[in-house]
Motif scaffolding. Structure first.
Motif, PDB file in Angstrom:
ATOM      1  N   ASP A   1      -5.375   2.191  16.926  1.00 46.85           N
ATOM      2  CA  ASP A   1      -6.527   2.158  16.954  1.00 46.85           C
ATOM      3  C   ASP A   1      -7.609   3.691  15.864  1.00 46.85           C
ATOM      4  OD1 ASP A   1      -6.498   0.297  18.740  1.00 46.85           O
ATOM      5  OD2 ASP A   1      -6.465   2.265  20.390  1.00 46.85           O
ATOM      6  N   ASP A   2      -8.468   3.290  15.790  1.00 49.65           N
ATOM      7  CA  ASP A   2      -9.450   4.472  14.658  1.00 49.65           C
ATOM      8  C   ASP A   2      -9.445   5.558  15.649  1.00 49.65           C
ATOM      9  OD1 ASP A   2      -9.310   2.198  13.066  1.00 49.65           O
ATOM     10  OD2 ASP A   2     -12.091   1.477  13.291  1.00 49.65           O
ATOM     11  N   ASP A   3      -9.724   5.295  16.444  1.00 50.62           N
ATOM     12  CA  ASP A   3     -10.433   7.022  17.332  1.00 50.62           C
ATOM     13  C   ASP A   3      -9.213   7.452  17.414  1.00 50.62           C
ATOM     14  OD1 ASP A   3      -9.680   4.802  19.135  1.00 50.62           O
ATOM     15  OD2 ASP A   3     -11.099   5.938  21.096  1.00 50.62           O
ATOM     16  N   ILE A   4      -7.490   6.486  17.134  1.00 45.25           N
ATOM     17  CA  ILE A   4      -6.678   7.561  17.373  1.00 45.25           C
ATOM     18  C   ILE A   4      -5.866   7.937  16.147  1.00 45.25           C
ATOM     19  CG2 ILE A   4      -3.997   7.371  18.669  1.00 45.25           C
ATOM     20  CD1 ILE A   4      -4.845   4.932  20.517  1.00 45.25           C
ATOM     21  N   LYS A   5      -5.109   8.674  16.429  1.00 49.98           N
ATOM     22  CA  LYS A   5      -4.617   9.387  14.605  1.00 49.98           C
ATOM     23  C   LYS A   5      -3.283   8.393  15.242  1.00 49.98           C
ATOM     24  CE  LYS A   5      -1.634  12.996  13.033  1.00 49.98           C
ATOM     25  NZ  LYS A   5      -0.968  14.445  13.002  1.00 49.98           N
ATOM     26  N   PRO A   6      -3.526   7.689  13.664  1.00 46.38           N
ATOM     27  CA  PRO A   6      -2.900   6.212  12.940  1.00 46.38           C
ATOM     28  C   PRO A   6      -0.918   7.068  12.985  1.00 46.38           C
ATOM     29  CG  PRO A   6      -3.512   7.217  11.402  1.00 46.38           C
ATOM     30  CD  PRO A   6      -4.675   7.887  12.190  1.00 46.38           C
ATOM     31  N   ASN A   7      -0.147   6.794  13.806  1.00 43.16           N
ATOM     32  CA  ASN A   7       1.298   6.696  13.328  1.00 43.16           C
ATOM     33  C   ASN A   7       1.149   4.879  11.987  1.00 43.16           C
ATOM     34  OD1 ASN A   7       3.704   6.530  13.338  1.00 43.16           O
ATOM     35  ND2 ASN A   7       4.059   5.216  15.049  1.00 43.16           N
ATOM     36  N   ILE A   8       1.975   6.533  10.534  1.00 40.36           N
ATOM     37  CA  ILE A   8       2.164   5.873   8.992  1.00 40.36           C
ATOM     38  C   ILE A   8       3.505   6.000   9.281  1.00 40.36           C
ATOM     39  CG2 ILE A   8       2.107   6.990   7.609  1.00 40.36           C
ATOM     40  CD1 ILE A   8      -0.448   8.057   7.799  1.00 40.36           C
ATOM     41  N   ARG A   9       4.325   4.906   8.918  1.00 39.43           N
ATOM     42  CA  ARG A   9       5.401   4.812   8.456  1.00 39.43           C
ATOM     43  C   ARG A   9       6.172   4.254   6.833  1.00 39.43           C
ATOM     44  NH1 ARG A   9       7.892   6.371  13.384  1.00 39.43           N
ATOM     45  NH2 ARG A   9       7.054   5.805  14.621  1.00 39.43           N
ATOM     46  N   TYR A  10       6.229   4.986   5.984  1.00 40.34           N
ATOM     47  CA  TYR A  10       7.050   4.744   5.392  1.00 40.34           C
ATOM     48  C   TYR A  10       8.524   3.913   4.565  1.00 40.34           C
ATOM     49  CZ  TYR A  10       3.739   8.405   4.227  1.00 40.34           C
ATOM     50  OH  TYR A  10       2.751   9.019   4.199  1.00 40.34           O
ATOM     51  N   GLU A  11       7.887   2.447   4.206  1.00 38.80           N
ATOM     52  CA  GLU A  11       9.148   1.937   4.019  1.00 38.80           C
ATOM     53  C   GLU A  11      10.429   2.911   3.154  1.00 38.80           C
ATOM     54  OE1 GLU A  11       9.044  -1.152   4.001  1.00 38.80           O
ATOM     55  OE2 GLU A  11       7.445  -0.965   5.151  1.00 38.80           O
ATOM     56  N   PRO A  12      11.896   2.262   3.472  1.00 33.34           N
ATOM     57  CA  PRO A  12      12.963   2.597   2.795  1.00 33.34           C
ATOM     58  C   PRO A  12      12.440   3.245   1.863  1.00 33.34           C
ATOM     59  CG  PRO A  12      13.758   1.356   5.004  1.00 33.34           C
ATOM     60  CD  PRO A  12      12.401   1.505   4.960  1.00 33.34           C
ATOM     61  N   SER A  13      12.160   2.201   0.730  1.00 32.67           N
ATOM     62  CA  SER A  13      12.498   1.982  -0.587  1.00 32.67           C
ATOM     63  C   SER A  13      11.460   3.305  -1.545  1.00 32.67           C
ATOM     64  CB  SER A  13      11.791   1.356  -0.745  1.00 32.67           C
ATOM     65  OG  SER A  13      10.776   0.773  -0.633  1.00 32.67           O
ATOM     66  N   PHE A  14      10.038   3.668  -0.099  1.00 33.51           N
ATOM     67  CA  PHE A  14       9.375   4.348  -0.683  1.00 33.51           C
ATOM     68  C   PHE A  14       9.792   5.917  -0.513  1.00 33.51           C
ATOM     69  CE2 PHE A  14       5.531   7.490  -0.110  1.00 33.51           C
ATOM     70  CZ  PHE A  14       5.200   7.100  -1.273  1.00 33.51           C
ATOM     71  N   LYS A  15      10.239   6.566   1.002  1.00 32.41           N
ATOM     72  CA  LYS A  15      11.321   7.981   0.996  1.00 32.41           C
ATOM     73  C   LYS A  15      12.310   7.933  -0.443  1.00 32.41           C
ATOM     74  CE  LYS A  15      11.089   7.171   5.936  1.00 32.41           C
ATOM     75  NZ  LYS A  15      11.208   6.930   7.231  1.00 32.41           N
ATOM     76  N   GLN A  16      13.545   7.132  -0.590  1.00 31.84           N
ATOM     77  CA  GLN A  16      13.639   7.345  -1.591  1.00 31.84           C
ATOM     78  C   GLN A  16      13.858   7.739  -3.190  1.00 31.84           C
ATOM     79  OE1 GLN A  16      16.552   3.701  -1.939  1.00 31.84           O
ATOM     80  NE2 GLN A  16      17.887   4.384   0.076  1.00 31.84           N
ATOM     81  N   GLU A  17      12.805   6.046  -3.459  1.00 29.60           N
ATOM     82  CA  GLU A  17      11.806   6.922  -4.769  1.00 29.60           C
ATOM     83  C   GLU A  17      10.513   7.884  -4.659  1.00 29.60           C
ATOM     84  OE1 GLU A  17       7.262   5.593  -6.907  1.00 29.60           O
ATOM     85  OE2 GLU A  17       8.326   4.057  -5.280  1.00 29.60           O
ATOM     86  N   VAL A  18      10.470   8.634  -3.500  1.00 29.79           N
ATOM     87  CA  VAL A  18       9.922   9.951  -3.402  1.00 29.79           C
ATOM     88  C   VAL A  18      10.981  11.069  -4.186  1.00 29.79           C
ATOM     89  CG1 VAL A  18       8.723  12.085  -1.733  1.00 29.79           C
ATOM     90  CG2 VAL A  18       7.858   9.248  -1.881  1.00 29.79           C
TER      91      VAL A  18
ATOM     92  N   MET B   1       0.717  -1.321  -0.258  1.00 27.70           N
ATOM     93  CA  MET B   1       0.377  -0.120  -0.147  1.00 27.70           C
ATOM     94  C   MET B   1       0.746   1.283  -0.162  1.00 27.70           C
ATOM     95  SD  MET B   1      -2.929   0.404   2.309  1.00 27.70           S
ATOM     96  CE  MET B   1      -3.224   2.100   3.241  1.00 27.70           C
ATOM     97  N   ASN B   2       1.288   1.601  -1.238  1.00 25.60           N
ATOM     98  CA  ASN B   2       1.932   2.550  -1.107  1.00 25.60           C
ATOM     99  C   ASN B   2       3.104   2.596   0.038  1.00 25.60           C
ATOM    100  OD1 ASN B   2       1.490   3.929  -3.522  1.00 25.60           O
ATOM    101  ND2 ASN B   2       0.096   5.818  -3.130  1.00 25.60           N
ATOM    102  N   GLY B   3       4.174   2.022   0.034  1.00 23.96           N
ATOM    103  CA  GLY B   3       5.129   1.678   0.623  1.00 23.96           C
ATOM    104  C   GLY B   3       4.774   2.440   2.167  1.00 23.96           C
ATOM    105  N   LEU B   4       4.103   1.662   2.838  1.00 25.36           N
ATOM    106  CA  LEU B   4       3.510   2.644   4.337  1.00 25.36           C
ATOM    107  C   LEU B   4       2.958   1.319   5.231  1.00 25.36           C
ATOM    108  CD1 LEU B   4       0.426   3.658   4.571  1.00 25.36           C
ATOM    109  CD2 LEU B   4       0.882   5.689   3.063  1.00 25.36           C
ATOM    110  N   THR B   5       2.535   1.695   6.284  1.00 28.23           N
ATOM    111  CA  THR B   5       2.674   1.211   7.349  1.00 28.23           C
ATOM    112  C   THR B   5       1.758   2.078   8.535  1.00 28.23           C
ATOM    113  OG1 THR B   5       4.620  -0.267   7.454  1.00 28.23           O
ATOM    114  CG2 THR B   5       3.015  -1.255   9.029  1.00 28.23           C
ATOM    115  N   ILE B   6       0.570   1.582   8.383  1.00 29.12           N
ATOM    116  CA  ILE B   6      -0.400   2.357   9.741  1.00 29.12           C
ATOM    117  C   ILE B   6      -0.389   1.573  10.914  1.00 29.12           C
ATOM    118  CG2 ILE B   6      -2.251   3.621   9.755  1.00 29.12           C
ATOM    119  CD1 ILE B   6      -2.458   4.039   7.220  1.00 29.12           C
ATOM    120  N   THR B   7      -0.560   1.621  12.113  1.00 29.62           N
ATOM    121  CA  THR B   7      -0.788   1.447  13.107  1.00 29.62           C
ATOM    122  C   THR B   7      -1.234   2.173  14.165  1.00 29.62           C
ATOM    123  OG1 THR B   7       1.585   2.146  14.453  1.00 29.62           O
ATOM    124  CG2 THR B   7       1.217  -0.229  13.282  1.00 29.62           C
TER     125      THR B   7
END
Length: 175
Positions: A9-26, A1-7
């Motif tokens: 709960d639904d009612d808490i702002k998600p912590n988005i982590r992007y894969e290093p390969s996605f960061k390099q692409e951007v 999913m576009n190089g990201l991991t979301i962790t």
């Protein structure tokens, strides 16, 4: 999913982590095109793309663990937060305290490239002197212009007086 991991709960702002390969692409895309185009294409904040660009093009590693950061202040914060309770972190804190207590403030400024170079000081002094000379030259020119203008006004007044006297004399002569 576009190089990201979301962790999170639904009612808490998600912590988005992007894969290093996605960061390099951007970052590569931003280098080839522009940060603005990268933010639009990948729907990311300008600051995020700019940070990744710095991180990839000029990484600043932590000398204790090797993790890379985009700037020195982030490395310092990382060391203070992550390594504060480790032996290496304690040694780093002790080294900083010793550096600050032994080192004069002027030396600290010099060591961290916070003082202007002698060349910069000379250039600033030369610029001040140049401005002062220009100011003095301009004042001299202004005084000369003012003196000429005053002289011209006196001459005009004198001519008017002469003209009045001439007209009076002519009137007396024709009467």
């Amino acid at each position: 999913m576009n190089g990201l991991t979301i962790t999170g709960d639904d009612d808490i702002k998600p912590n988005i982590r992007y894969e290093p390969s996605f960061k390099q692409e951007v970052a590569r895309f931003a280098l080839e095109h522009s940060i603005q185009e990268a933010t639009a294409k990948y729907q990311l904040a300008h600051s995020t793309v700019n940070y990744w660009l710095k991180l990839i093009s000029d990484p600043k590693p932590c000398h204790l663990c090797g993790k890379s950061f985009a700037n020195d202040s982030t490395v310092r914060r990382h060391i203070e937060q992550v390594h504060k309770n480790t032996p290496e972190g304690a040694m780093e804190q002790a080294r900083k305290i010793q550096d600050l207590s032994v080192q004069p403030f002027s030396q600290y400024l010099a060591d961290n490239d916070l003082l202007p170079t002698e060349e910069m000081i000379r250039a600033r002094d030369d610029e001040r002197e140049k401005k002062e000379r220009e100011k003095m030259d301009l004042a001299k020119v202004a005084r000369e212009v003012l003196a000429r203008e005053t002289e011209r006004e006196k001459e005009e007044e004198l001519m008017r007086e002469e003209m009045k006297n001439f007209i009076k004399q002519e009137q007396v002569t024709y009467q």
